[in-house]
Scaffold this active site. Structure first.
Site, PDB file in Angstrom:
ATOM      1  N   GLY A 249       0.820  -1.165   0.032  1.00  0.00           N
ATOM      2  CA  GLY A 249       0.076  -0.119   0.037  1.00  0.00           C
ATOM      3  C   GLY A 249       0.791   1.547  -0.006  1.00  0.00           C
ATOM      4  N   GLY A 296       3.787  -3.530  -3.921  1.00  0.00           N
ATOM      5  CA  GLY A 296       3.499  -4.004  -5.321  1.00  0.00           C
ATOM      6  C   GLY A 296       3.839  -2.649  -6.051  1.00  0.00           C
ATOM      7  NE  ARG A 334      -3.652   2.762 -11.444  1.00  0.00           N
ATOM      8  CZ  ARG A 334      -3.490   4.105 -10.768  1.00  0.00           C
ATOM      9  NH1 ARG A 334      -2.998   4.838 -11.514  1.00  0.00           N
ATOM     10  NH2 ARG A 334      -3.795   4.197  -9.388  1.00  0.00           N
ATOM     11  CE1 TYR A 338      -9.661   2.034  -9.586  1.00  0.00           C
ATOM     12  CE2 TYR A 338      -7.601   1.804 -10.735  1.00  0.00           C
ATOM     13  CZ  TYR A 338      -8.276   1.378 -10.147  1.00  0.00           C
ATOM     14  OH  TYR A 338      -8.098  -0.209 -10.085  1.00  0.00           O
ATOM     15  CB  CYS A 365     -15.124   3.356 -30.106  1.00  0.00           C
ATOM     16  SG  CYS A 365     -14.630   3.687 -31.981  1.00  0.00           S
ATOM     17  CD  GLU A 366     -15.897   3.266 -23.128  1.00  0.00           C
ATOM     18  OE1 GLU A 366     -15.886   2.316 -23.458  1.00  0.00           O
ATOM     19  OE2 GLU A 366     -15.983   3.213 -22.085  1.00  0.00           O
TER      20      GLU A 366
HETATM   21  N1  LLP Z   1      -1.464  -7.143  -0.739  1.00  0.00           N
HETATM   22  C1  LLP Z   1      -2.852  -7.386  -0.926  1.00  0.00           C
HETATM   23  C2  LLP Z   1      -3.550  -8.076  -0.188  1.00  0.00           C
HETATM   24  C3  LLP Z   1      -3.678  -6.347  -1.799  1.00  0.00           C
HETATM   25  O1  LLP Z   1      -4.692  -6.469  -1.855  1.00  0.00           O
HETATM   26  C4  LLP Z   1      -2.613  -5.429  -2.656  1.00  0.00           C
HETATM   27  C5  LLP Z   1      -3.033  -4.358  -3.517  1.00  0.00           C
HETATM   28  C6  LLP Z   1      -1.277  -5.331  -2.177  1.00  0.00           C
HETATM   29  C7  LLP Z   1      -0.957  -6.209  -1.288  1.00  0.00           C
HETATM   30  C8  LLP Z   1      -0.391  -4.549  -3.003  1.00  0.00           C
HETATM   31  O2  LLP Z   1      -0.589  -3.166  -2.875  1.00  0.00           O
HETATM   32  P1  LLP Z   1       0.311  -1.986  -3.382  1.00  0.00           P
HETATM   33  O3  LLP Z   1       1.501  -1.859  -2.728  1.00  0.00           O
HETATM   34  O4  LLP Z   1       0.359  -2.282  -4.820  1.00  0.00           O
HETATM   35  O5  LLP Z   1      -0.420  -0.652  -3.156  1.00  0.00           O
HETATM   36  N2  LLP Z   1      -5.594  -1.540  -9.357  1.00  0.00           N
HETATM   37  C9  LLP Z   1      -5.574  -0.709  -8.404  1.00  0.00           C
HETATM   38  C10 LLP Z   1      -4.753  -1.118  -7.102  1.00  0.00           C
HETATM   39  C11 LLP Z   1      -5.753  -2.202  -6.411  1.00  0.00           C
HETATM   40  C12 LLP Z   1      -4.615  -2.746  -5.373  1.00  0.00           C
HETATM   41  C13 LLP Z   1      -5.265  -4.145  -5.030  1.00  0.00           C
HETATM   42  N3  LLP Z   1      -4.567  -4.519  -3.979  1.00  0.00           N
HETATM   43  C14 LLP Z   1      -4.959   0.597  -8.910  1.00  0.00           C
HETATM   44  O6  LLP Z   1      -4.703   0.924 -10.083  1.00  0.00           O
HETATM   45  O7  LLP Z   1      -4.701   1.541  -8.259  1.00  0.00           O
END
Ligand code: LLP
Length: 441
Positions: A249, A296, A334, A338, A365-366
Site C-alpha cells: 500500500g 506492489g 486507470r 479511478y 471508441c468511448e
Molecule cells: N497485498 C494485498 C492483499 C493487496 O490486495 C494489494 C493490492 C497489495 C498487497 C499491493 O498493494 P500496493 O503496494 O500495490 O498498493 N488497481 C488499483 C490497485 C489495487 C490494489 C489491490 N490490492 C490501482 O490501479 O490503483
C-alpha cells in the site's frame, strides 16, 4: 518532476530512461510501448529487504505483490533479489512457477479462490495460502487431506483501519468482501475452527489496509490492532501466531501533488512498522513474529513509463484541447476507473517548457477513454512521442484487448540496453482462441 538518476533529459533534449533514449526506444520498438527500468525495481527490492535484514535480524520476507505487474521476467528479478512474491490467481501462480520461482516463497491470496486454483497451489507446493473465507478453509483442508499434506495458512483479517492517499480512518466497518473482521468477531471464530483442522497449520494473520498510502501512522495503527488481536488469541486459545503479514500500500509519485519518496524513504515505512511490532510484542508479552510486507506499486510503479505517438489533435476553443495518442484505456484503464492523475511530457522535446493544458485521449471508441486529463505540455504536434510517467504498476497488468486493440509490448531497460520482456501481440494473437462453429461456416 520525478527525475532521478535513471530518468533524465539527455543532451538531445530527449527523455532518457535506464540509459536509453525514449525517442530511440519508440523508433526501435514502436508505440505504444511500456518501458520498465530494471535498476529502479532492483533498488526498491533491495531497500525493503535491507531493512528486514538490518533492523529485524532477517526474520521476515518482502513479498512482491505481483498483481501490480506480472510477467515471467519480473518473477526472475524478484527471485534474484531474494524476495518472495504474492499471487492472487492461478494465472499469476502459473507465471511465477514457469519463471522458476521457488514455490515455498509464494503466498497465495484471493477472496474466492477456485477449487482448481487451490488444487494447483497445493500441487505446486505453494508455501502459504492466505485463507479468506469459511468455505475456503473447509475446502482447503479437504484438498490437503486428499494429498496427505499439511498446508501452512494465514487468515486475512480486516483490522478496521482504512487508509487512503493522504488520510486514514479507523472503522468498525465490516462491509468488505475481503477477510475476517476483528470488529464482528469472525476473525476469532475462524481461528477457533482452524485450530481443529488436521491438514492446515495456522501460522498467523494478514491484513492490507489500502493502496497508495502515504501516512505512516495508518500502518502503525494496523500493527497495534493486529498484535492486540494476536495477544487475545494467545489468551483465549493458547495460540501464538508466529507470522504477521501487513500487506502493501505504500504510495508513489504520479504528479507533484504526491510526495516523492526515495528507496531509503520507503525503507523508513518498514522501519516504522518494525519498531511498532517490537513495541507491541513487548507490551503484550508476545514473541516478535516473522514479518511480511507486500509492496506492489512502490516496487514497479515509478519504474514504468509508457510511450505513445501523438496523432489527432482537436482544439475546441474555450472548452478543451484533446491530444490523441495511439494507446488508451486498453493499455491504461486507470483514468477510466479511478480518474487517476499522471504526469506527461513530450519525450522528443523534454526540455521544452510546458505551455498549455490538454487532455490526452486514447483511440478507443468511448468518450471516457482518457489516458490523463488536464496535463501541462508544450504545444504538441502530430508525430511527437508522448511519455506518461509512473505507469509501471496496474497498467500492463490491467490492460485489455478492448476494441481489439493489441496490448503493447514491454521492454526492460538497463544501462542503455533495452529488450522485450513481453513481446508485441499480433492480429493473429487476437483471434487465436476464436472459433467459428460449424453451423456458421
Ligand atoms: N497485498 C494485498 C492483499 C493487496 O490486495 C494489494 C493490492 C497489495 C498487497 C499491493 O498493494 P500496493 O503496494 O500495490 O498498493 N488497481 C488499483 C490497485 C489495487 C490494489 C489491490 N490490492 C490501482 O490501479 O490503483
Amino acid at each position: 518532476m520525478n527525475f532521478r538518476d535513471t530518468l533524465k533529459i539527455n543532451r538531445e533534449g530527449h527523455l532518457e530512461i535506464g540509459g536509453c533514449d525514449a525517442v530511440g526506444l519508440a523508433k526501435s520498438f514502436g508505440t505504444p510501448l511500456y518501458v520498465m527500468d530494471e535498476k529502479y525495481i532492483r533498488d526498491m527490492c533491495a531497500a525493503y529487504r535491507g531493512v528486514i535484514e538490518k533492523e529485524y535480524g532477517g526474520r521476515g520476507l518482502v513479498l512482491y505483490a505481483s498483481k501490480a505487474f506480472s510477467c515471467l521476467a519480473i518473477y526472475k528479478i524478484a527471485k534474484e533479489e531474494g524476495i518472495g512474491v504474492d499471487v492472487v490467481s492461478g494465472g499469476e501462480l502459473y507465471t511465477a512457477i514457469k519463471a522458476g520461482f521457488p514455490a515455498d516463497k509464494i503466498y497465495m491470496h484471493g477472496n474466492n479462490k477456485l477449487r482448481e486454483e487451490l488444487e494447483y497451489a497445493l500441487d505446486c507446493g505453494v508455501g502459504t495460502i492466505v485463507v479468506d473465507s469459511f468455505n475456503e478453509l473447509d475446502l482447503l483442508d479437504g484438498l490437503a487431506a486428499a494429498r496427505g499434506k499439511t498446508q501452512d495458512i494465514l487468515f486475512r483479517v480486516n483490522p478496521g483501519v482504512e487508509a487512503h492517499t493522504h488520510h486514514f480512518i479507523q472503522t468498525a466497518k465490516t462491509d468488505s468482501k475481503f477477510g475476517f473482521s476483528l470488529a464482528d468477531g469472525t476473525a476469532e471464530k475462524i481461528t477457533a475452527v482452524a485450530l481443529g483442522k488436521k491438514n492446515l497449520r495456522l501460522r498467523g494473520y494478514h491484513c492490507h489496509i489500502g493502496s497508495q498510502i502515504f501516512e505512516k501512522e495508518s500502518f502503525r495503527l494496523a500493527v497495534g490492532k493486529m498484535m492486540a488481536f494476536m495477544a487475545d488469541m494467545k489468551a483465549k486459545f493458547g495460540f501464538e501466531a508466529d507470522r504477521l503479514n501487513l500487506g502493501g500500500g505504500y504510495g508513489i509519485w504520479y504528479t507533484d501533488e504526491d510526495k516523492k519518496i526515495t528507496p531509503s524513504g520507503y525503507a523508513a515505512y518498514l522501519e516504522t512498522i518494525i519498531s511498532e511490532v517490537a513495541l507491541r510484542a513487548k507490551e503484550y508479552g508476545l514473541k516478535e513474529p516473522f514479518l511480511l510486507i507486500e509492496p506492489g506499486r512502490s516496487i514497479v510503479g515509478e519504474a514504468g513509463v509508457t510511450l505513445y505517438t501523438v496523432g489527432a489533435i482537436k482544439d475546441i476553443p474555450g472548452v478543451k484541447k484533446y491530444v490523441a495518442v495511439d494507446g488508451g484505456m486498453f493499455d491504461n484503464p486507470r483514468y477510466a476507473l479511478y480518474q487517476a492523475k499522471y504526469t506527461a511530457l513530450l519525450a522528443n522535446r523534454a526540455a521544452e517548457k510546458p505551455e498549455e493544458v490538454v487532455s490526452v485521449a486514447g483511440k478507443c471508441c468511448e468518450s471516457g477513454d482518457i489516458v490523463c486529463a488536464n496535463v501541462m505540455l508544450p504545444k504538441a504536434e502530430t508525430g511527437d512521442i508522448l511519455a506518461v510517467l509512473s505507469t509501471g504498476a496496474y497498467n500492463y497488468s490491467m490492460a485489455s484487448n478492448y476494441n481489439r486493440n493489441r496490448i503493447p509490448p514491454v521492454v526492460l531497460v538497463k544501462d542503455g540496453f533495452a529488450e522485450y520482456i513481453v513481446k508485441p501481440q499480433s492480429y493473429e494473437d487476437l483471434v487465436r482462441n476464436d472459433v467459428i462453429p460449424e453451423r456458421l461456416q
